[in-house]
Design a protein around this motif. Structure first.
Motif, mmCIF file in Angstrom:
data_model
loop_
_atom_site.group_PDB
_atom_site.id
_atom_site.type_symbol
_atom_site.label_atom_id
_atom_site.label_comp_id
_atom_site.label_asym_id
_atom_site.label_seq_id
_atom_site.Cartn_x
_atom_site.Cartn_y
_atom_site.Cartn_z
ATOM 1 N N LEU A 1 0.830 -1.196 0.000
ATOM 2 C CA LEU A 1 0.000 0.000 0.000
ATOM 3 C C LEU A 1 0.867 1.249 0.000
ATOM 4 O O LEU A 1 1.953 1.267 0.615
ATOM 5 N N ASN A 2 0.369 2.306 -0.669
ATOM 6 C CA ASN A 2 1.046 3.592 -0.572
ATOM 7 C C ASN A 2 0.570 4.330 0.680
ATOM 8 O O ASN A 2 -0.327 3.849 1.385
ATOM 9 N N PRO A 3 1.122 5.496 1.009
ATOM 10 C CA PRO A 3 0.704 6.192 2.237
ATOM 11 C C PRO A 3 -0.780 6.537 2.285
ATOM 12 O O PRO A 3 -1.341 6.738 3.385
ATOM 13 N N ALA A 4 -1.444 6.608 1.125
ATOM 14 C CA ALA A 4 -2.882 6.907 1.098
ATOM 15 C C ALA A 4 -3.723 5.641 1.184
ATOM 16 O O ALA A 4 -4.938 5.693 0.971
ATOM 17 N N HIS A 5 -3.103 4.510 1.490
ATOM 18 C CA HIS A 5 -3.784 3.213 1.642
ATOM 19 C C HIS A 5 -4.374 2.708 0.335
ATOM 20 O O HIS A 5 -5.384 2.003 0.334
ATOM 21 N N ASN A 6 -3.737 3.051 -0.785
ATOM 22 C CA ASN A 6 -4.163 2.512 -2.079
ATOM 23 C C ASN A 6 -3.229 1.374 -2.478
ATOM 24 O O ASN A 6 -2.032 1.367 -2.141
ATOM 25 N N LEU A 7 -3.745 0.448 -3.234
ATOM 26 C CA LEU A 7 -3.017 -0.769 -3.592
ATOM 27 C C LEU A 7 -1.970 -0.486 -4.658
ATOM 28 O O LEU A 7 -2.252 0.136 -5.688
ATOM 29 N N LEU A 8 -0.713 -0.901 -4.371
ATOM 30 C CA LEU A 8 0.341 -0.856 -5.372
ATOM 31 C C LEU A 8 0.575 -2.226 -5.998
ATOM 32 O O LEU A 8 0.889 -2.328 -7.179
ATOM 33 N N ARG A 9 0.406 -3.268 -5.179
ATOM 34 C CA ARG A 9 0.677 -4.625 -5.666
ATOM 35 C C ARG A 9 0.024 -5.616 -4.695
ATOM 36 O O ARG A 9 -0.061 -5.357 -3.491
ATOM 37 N N ALA A 10 -0.446 -6.736 -5.213
ATOM 38 C CA ALA A 10 -0.974 -7.822 -4.388
ATOM 39 C C ALA A 10 -0.220 -9.103 -4.730
ATOM 40 O O ALA A 10 0.060 -9.373 -5.902
ATOM 41 N N ASN A 11 0.136 -9.866 -3.726
ATOM 42 C CA ASN A 11 0.892 -11.092 -3.998
ATOM 43 C C ASN A 11 -0.052 -12.229 -4.390
ATOM 44 O O ASN A 11 -1.278 -12.147 -4.202
ATOM 45 N N PRO A 12 0.465 -13.318 -4.965
ATOM 46 C CA PRO A 12 -0.407 -14.424 -5.421
ATOM 47 C C PRO A 12 -1.269 -15.016 -4.306
ATOM 48 O O PRO A 12 -2.397 -15.436 -4.558
#
Length: 532
Positions: free
Chosen positions: A36-47
């Motif tokens: 997550l970035n500082p704004a709690h938005n998704l950057l990446r999700a693992n398998p």
């Protein structure tokens, strides 16, 4: 495992790790993880997180972390994120409609560059086992209650049936007017059997049967039950394979599920829209497969699926519908025993029940162990009754006075001499006073000494004494007592009664008692040996 993950993440904060190395570590985490970035938005999700949430929930970069959380937990998790995740928190993850929610333990780990890793540990299996343990305790408690209720109700029903039968015999003109009383008693006895079924304390009589044939044989009765507004669609696919079940109980399962489907589809369904599909097939489980309420263990199975196109079961109720006495149709006369009975029969038969539901469709999937032997033929018709047996001197022991008197009348009309005793202690006093019966008929559950102890005491004096045990419990529930099996922590129990006594379940009709007496070995012809 969690310790190793935290150690790896501490390394990323204390050492310089290339971005590629961090992403490789991130993707290999066994727990679900979101970057997550500082704004709690998704950057990446693992398998692992993709696997937990399923393909229908997209995990695209820029997606708010709140979309990963189920509605009931979302506010608490957002507050937790706003305060930088102080300590772990339990929450339900978002799931597609109709799928069971996943309970997860969330942890938030900050990284040096200001991003954060949200770790989600799946607690569903732990919660399921905890719920199974609690459900098992509830089932045992209800089973004990059901057993006691069954015994008392069966006593009362036996009195009613015996009295009505004798009234019909004495005044044949009243036979028609008394028939509703017998019908009501029969319905009461069926209700008691259902209580024992969901408590898994009933007696099963399993046989090897062809599953497709068993379902096909029930089709006419099911079509009559469903009526003209609901179509029955049979789809046999078990390919002639067999299961070892009690055929009567398998029929009961199909009747209960068909009744449940008919009620669910409801009277508002327009002509031709109602459909009940019964399909059979095979399955090979290489590992335990999760389901609700049962997991499917590894093995070879035959599958019986009953699917209706009713409105479906709300997700919040799906996990409760097999609970005994739980019903959503109490106002329409629902008892909450239909699906509980199905579950009890399936589990007692060594199978598993799995239920899936969504709007417009509910499927009950029953897995039964596959049997490799040949199908057993239908039992032959019983032979013609033997000639009337010689009269006996019967010691009849039962603490239920009305039932004892009615049973004595039936036995005396059949030509037997009957001595009555209200309990085991009174029976032994009669024996000590010189009574010499050649047959014992005794209830098992009585105040003070029970019927089994009485039978053992009399068999100690006369090893060949014919004995009939009667009880409101099913014979299967008394297996350990009849066999003399030891109870855990109590050492060996008393030796089994040999020869094994006859057993007559309550409620019984007087004619059934007379017939059971007639089928006993002949009277020994000599008196009991008095104790020294």
């Amino acid at each position: 495992m969690a310790h190793g993950i935290r150690r790896a993440l501490r390394i990323t904060r204390s050492e310089t790790v290339p971005d590629a190395g961090l992403l490789t570590l991130f993707d290999s985490l066994p727990q679900g993880a979101a970057l997550l970035n500082p704004a709690h938005n998704l950057l990446r999700a693992n398998p692992a997180l993709h696997l937990m949430l399923g393909p229908s929930l997209p995990l695209r970069p820029g997606t708010s972390a709140s979309t990963l959380i189920g509605a009931e937990s979302r506010h608490a998790v957002l507050q937790w994120l706003a305060h930088d995740g102080p300590g772990p928190i339990e929450a339900h993850l978002a799931r597609p409609e109709g799928q069971a929610p996943i309970l997860a333990l969330l942890r938030l780990t900050p990284l040096p560059d200001g991003t954060r890793i949200l770790l989600a540990e799946d607690l569903s299996e732990r919660a399921r086992r905890r719920e199974e343990a609690a459900a098992g305790e509830r089932l045992r408690a209800v089973g004990q209650l059901a057993g006691g209720i069954a015994h008392d109700i069966n006593n009362l029903l036996s009195i009613i049936v015996s009295a009505v039968d004798q009234a019909r015999a004495a005044t044949p003109a009243t036979a028609e007017s008394l028939q509703p009383a017998l019908d009501a008693a029969a319905r009461g006895a069926a209700l008691v059997r259902r209580l024992l079924a969901f408590a898994r304390r009933q007696q099963l009589e399993p046989r090897v049967v062809n599953l497709d044939d068993a379902v096909a044989a029930m089709a006419p009765m099911l079509r009559s039950l469903l009526g003209t507004r609901i179509t029955l669609d049979l789809r046999p696919g078990a390919l002639g394979r067999r299961v070892r079940v009690d055929p009567v109980q398998l029929d009961q399962v199909l009747l209960n599920l068909a009744t449940n489907a008919r009620d669910a589809i409801g009277a508002a369904m327009r002509e031709g829209e109602g459909r009940l599909t019964i399909a059979t097939g095979t399955a090979l489980a290489l590992r335990e497969e999760p389901g609700l309420p049962d997991n499917l263990p590894p093995g070879r199975w035959l599958i019986l699926e009953v699917t209706d196109n009713g409105p479906g079961i709300p997700p919040g109720l799906l996990h409760r519908i097999t609970e005994p006495l739980f019903t959503t149709r109490a106002a329409q006369g629902g008892t909450g025993l239909g699906l509980a009975t199905v579950h009890g029969i399936v589990r007692q038969s060594g199978g598993a029940l799995q239920i899936e539901s969504r709007p417009g469709q509910t499927r009950f999937r029953i897995a039964l162990p596959r049997h490799e032997g040949e199908a057993e033929p239908t039992p032959p018709m019983p032979p013609a009754p033997p000639p009337a047996p010689a009269p006996r001197h019967i010691l009849l022991v039962d603490d239920e006075a009305p039932l004892r008197r009615l049973s004595a009348i039936a036995l005396e009309r059949a030509g037997h001499r009957v001595t009555q005793a209200e309990d085991a202690e009174t029976a032994l006093e009669l024996i000590d006073s010189g009574l010499e019966p050649d047959t014992l008929v005794t209830d098992i559950t009585m105040p003070g000494m029970d019927g089994l102890a009485l039978a053992r005491a009399l068999r100690a004096r006369h090893a060949a004494l014919p004995v009939i045990l009667v009880s409101g419990y099913a014979e299967a529930a008394l297996h350990d007592e009849l066999a003399g099996t030891a109870q855990p922590g109590q050492g060996r129990g008393p030796p089994p009664l040999q020869p094994r006594p006859a057993f007559l379940p309550k409620p019984y009709r007087p004619a059934e008692l007379v017939e059971t007496v007639a089928n006993l070995p002949g009277p020994a012809g000599f008196p009991l040996i008095p104790e020294p």
